[in-house]
Design an enzyme around this catalytic site. Sequence first.
Site, PDB file in Angstrom:
ATOM      1  N   GLU A 194     -13.278   1.249-118.205  1.00  0.00           N
ATOM      2  CA  GLU A 194     -14.375   2.292-117.438  1.00  0.00           C
ATOM      3  C   GLU A 194     -15.567   3.043-117.903  1.00  0.00           C
ATOM      4  O   GLU A 194     -16.481   3.159-117.694  1.00  0.00           O
ATOM      5  CB  GLU A 194     -13.411   4.155-117.349  1.00  0.00           C
ATOM      6  CG  GLU A 194     -12.200   3.865-116.483  1.00  0.00           C
ATOM      7  CD  GLU A 194     -11.550   5.148-116.915  1.00  0.00           C
ATOM      8  OE1 GLU A 194     -12.038   6.485-117.778  1.00  0.00           O
ATOM      9  OE2 GLU A 194     -10.535   4.978-116.145  1.00  0.00           O
ATOM     10  N   GLY A 231     -32.109  42.162 -97.233  1.00  0.00           N
ATOM     11  CA  GLY A 231     -32.896  41.711 -95.923  1.00  0.00           C
ATOM     12  C   GLY A 231     -31.915  41.813 -94.977  1.00  0.00           C
ATOM     13  O   GLY A 231     -31.102  41.791 -94.936  1.00  0.00           O
ATOM     14  N   MET A 232     -32.651  41.540 -93.432  1.00  0.00           N
ATOM     15  CA  MET A 232     -32.094  41.842 -92.525  1.00  0.00           C
ATOM     16  C   MET A 232     -30.975  40.266 -92.069  1.00  0.00           C
ATOM     17  O   MET A 232     -30.839  39.444 -93.036  1.00  0.00           O
ATOM     18  CB  MET A 232     -33.035  41.371 -91.014  1.00  0.00           C
ATOM     19  CG  MET A 232     -33.260  40.034 -91.181  1.00  0.00           C
ATOM     20  SD  MET A 232     -35.048  39.983 -89.603  1.00  0.00           S
ATOM     21  CE  MET A 232     -34.057  40.152 -88.059  1.00  0.00           C
ATOM     22  N   GLY A 264     -29.088  36.852 -90.531  1.00  0.00           N
ATOM     23  CA  GLY A 264     -29.417  35.489 -90.802  1.00  0.00           C
ATOM     24  C   GLY A 264     -30.632  34.983 -91.507  1.00  0.00           C
ATOM     25  O   GLY A 264     -31.247  34.191 -91.225  1.00  0.00           O
ATOM     26  N   ILE A 265     -30.933  36.230 -92.788  1.00  0.00           N
ATOM     27  CA  ILE A 265     -32.239  35.651 -93.429  1.00  0.00           C
ATOM     28  C   ILE A 265     -31.944  35.095 -94.008  1.00  0.00           C
ATOM     29  O   ILE A 265     -33.298  34.046 -94.659  1.00  0.00           O
ATOM     30  CB  ILE A 265     -33.261  36.791 -93.794  1.00  0.00           C
ATOM     31  CG1 ILE A 265     -34.693  37.444 -93.691  1.00  0.00           C
ATOM     32  CG2 ILE A 265     -32.791  38.140 -94.771  1.00  0.00           C
ATOM     33  CD1 ILE A 265     -35.273  36.855 -92.366  1.00  0.00           C
ATOM     34  N   GLY A 266     -31.139  34.795 -94.840  1.00  0.00           N
ATOM     35  CA  GLY A 266     -30.679  33.461 -95.962  1.00  0.00           C
ATOM     36  C   GLY A 266     -30.438  34.367 -96.977  1.00  0.00           C
ATOM     37  O   GLY A 266     -30.377  33.876 -98.255  1.00  0.00           O
TER      38      GLY A 266
END
Length: 971
Positions: free
Chosen positions: A83, A210-211, A213-215
């Site tokens: 190793e 945030g809205m 689906g914005i991340g």
Amino acid sequence: MSNGAPQPKYDVFVNFRGNDIRDGFLGHMAKAFSRKQINAFVDDKLKRGDDISHSLVQAIEGSFISLIIFSENYASSHWCLEELVKIIECKEKYGQIVIPVFYRVDPTDVRHQKKSYENAFAELEKKYTSLEVQIWRQTLNKSANLSGIKSIDFRNDAELLEEIINLVLKRLSKHPINTKGLVGIGKPIAHLESLLCQESEKVRVIGIWGMGGIGKTTIAEEIFNQKCSEYEGCCFLAKVSEELGRQGGMTLLKEKLFSTLLAEDVKINSPNGLSDYIERRIGRMKVLIVLDDVKEEDQLKMLFGTLDLLQSGSRIIVTTRDKQVLITNEVDDNDIYEVGVLDSSDALELFNLNAFKQSHLEMEFYELSKMVVNYAKGIPLVLKVLAHLLRGKDKAIWESQLDKLKRMPTRKVHDVMRLSYDDLDRLEQKYFLDIACFFNGLSLKVDYMKLLLKDCKSDNSVAVGLERLKDKALIKISEDNVISMHDILQEMGREVVRQESSKDPRKHSRLWDYDDICDVLENEKGTDATIRSIRGDLSGNRKLYLGPHAIAKMTNLQFLDFRGKNKPFDILLYLKEKHDQNCMILLPQGLQSFPPDIRYLHWKHYPLKSFPETFSAENLVMLDLSYSLVEKLWCGVQDLVNLKEVRLSNSILLKELPDFSKATSLNVLLVYSCPRLESIHPSIFSLQKLVQLDLSFCRSLATFTSNSHLSSINYLNLGFCRNLCKFSVTLENIIELDLTAIPINALPASFGFHSKLETLVLKLSQIESIPSSIKNLTKLRKLDIIDCNKLLALPELPSSVETVLVECRLIKTVLFPSKAVEQFKENKKRIEFWNCLNLDERSLINIGLNLQINLMKFTYQHLSTLEHDYVESYVDYKDNFVSYQAVYVYPGSSVPEWLEYKTTNDDMNVDLSPPHLSPLLGFVFCFILAGVVTSDNPIDFKITTIDAEGYGEKFDASVTALSISEAGKEA
């Protein structure tokens, strides 16, 4: 690790001799790694066979760090040595970090194979070839020469373990986190890092808002992965609201939270409390917790009771669609990060990564990809969903999907977006749908919307409803209070309305589709109280012929917008009186009435001469009949208490305005380009809230006079009213006054009292003199007297003036303050005397002195600002070069004496070497030009700087309005 290294899977690979440390030290180390969220590969099973397995090789290659624990019997295991050979190979090949730990052994014994290592190699030489043994010896020598940790330096294993963990974390922190597949995440991560690092005496809660689906979750996961190793305990709780909604969700979520933080199995008997034992242990730890998708204000309290439970220095990150969740939990506004949409380049890159598994664009799909990106408007969820739908499909499928999106959103996107809508109450849902289906894109302010959306006169609930929509990230309210909505949210709202009845548009509460509108209106299907709004672009190829009852029967209709193209005025149609050629909606039998509750009425190319006699304007807030055929609106006095704005521009047949005496809330009246309008109703002069009045290009208007003081008007435009012979009015609060091309020869006697006037435009007028009282207008910033060919003198102007535009062929005298100290108070930036060839000598001298004072002052002020703000370059110069310049234009044929360098050639060399010049340089250029020119063409020139060693850099520069006519001009 280098770019050619395998994709990292582990943070640390641990190489060790099991018999030496498995029973004690190794176990403590594995727990510490887990507690610090360090992903370590620890193979604690006894090895079998002669060669290390393929999985071990992959684990070594896929680790950021290899940790070698040299112990007394390490060298007796050929597996450990094999190793080790692979580890050193990865170090040399990929730059892998290697940390040796000398556990109760001397580094010298390892390096030179002494004591137990010497005995071990004596046995190895009996079993393995001399080449293998030689490789192991060399590898041990290389490893022992690396900087490492010696157990002899520590009092006990606990201190040794702490040092190992700290060093591993330190080395890991220097490695870039794997963000493969993440685009545009750098800015939010940097911002959140700065918030996490700010010191605080209490537990700091940071919001990611945030809205859908914005991340938000993606950003939270990334910052968590990057920062969790800096805390004593970390936990990421996903989908908090969903988990709490399950049976026993609170207890399960608490158990998961505290089990993860304490790295042991925690059981909680009561959802409302914690044992003293857990509280004491948690209180001694600095922790990082992410609560993802929190919807309710009390969910933090339900989880923690009080944040005092946690040690100061701990951080909680909350992701939410609802800003009120953060406000209620006393999150400081500066600690809330609002996630914005991706810019177009990042959006395209993200789409390509998901559609083509690469960041660059396949040229065959270039235009189609741009159309997808344009539809998504920067929302990562939409980009990813569409990319996965289109991956591997041919162009025909792409085109079909794009066409389908015009009719309905994708199911997955709609369902995610609708979650926020479903959380709204009945009124909030109504406001949302009104904005999505009608008001989005109209740039209306909150004050207007409160009037338009209220249910009755006493209804004061709209303001809180709009605030709720803003907090839920469903709408945006700009700094100047304009309401807007993202296109994807608009599509979600419209899909909600479509689902009211998928086949029968007359059962929809709101109409916007061209075909649906035509079907309902032409066939008079809107016969009940269902339809609330109609908004459509009716500039199609065919005309609509409507019956007199087509609109009147829609008793619930409140918002109507028939828009179309702004077709140019056709003089031939005007002369032939074929005025209805531009009208796309025709009413051959007239119109019975409008619905009684109509509030927003925009009908471009309205085809009738007036409104129906039964028309009631009591609830009307906005009226726009631009490009209409109306001759007058209505007879008599209407109750117009709610009316805010009236637009009648380009109504070529309009002859008179109605009595507006009851329009006590009217702010804006735009009646420009109405050639038959001869006078305005006296009631206009009594309106106490009228701010903007535009009557420009009303060429039949003859007078604009009033004895009343118009205290509310800020903006008045009478430009090109070429028959306006009488202008006499006191405008106490006027800010901008445009009198272009009107035939008056003098300003009213009250002119000097317009103390708030900032812009005065008199170009093309017959003005013969400007009163000396103009000096009293201490807020005046711009004066335009281009082509005032009867003007002989320009009096002294107030020091506030920044721009003066003059093109007066007869002007002889220009006055300035008599004392230089007064001129030093000026801030002139653009002074242009075009074709003023009759100026007397004294005026020319004074202009020259004045320009020297103002240009030098501007240069020093500008450079000191740059130096103070540490501005390194003019990054926006190409697009905004005017803001960086002060310009003078005036007649002359010689360069001012105070300018040092002069030439008649096309180029010039200027020595910028020290000690003559400061590090920040400003230039004053003078050009003497001759020929026939216009005043709106720029001069372009180039500046090249060359250092002492001959290296240079070239800059392009432009100066506007520097051209010349007849004799010559200096600029």
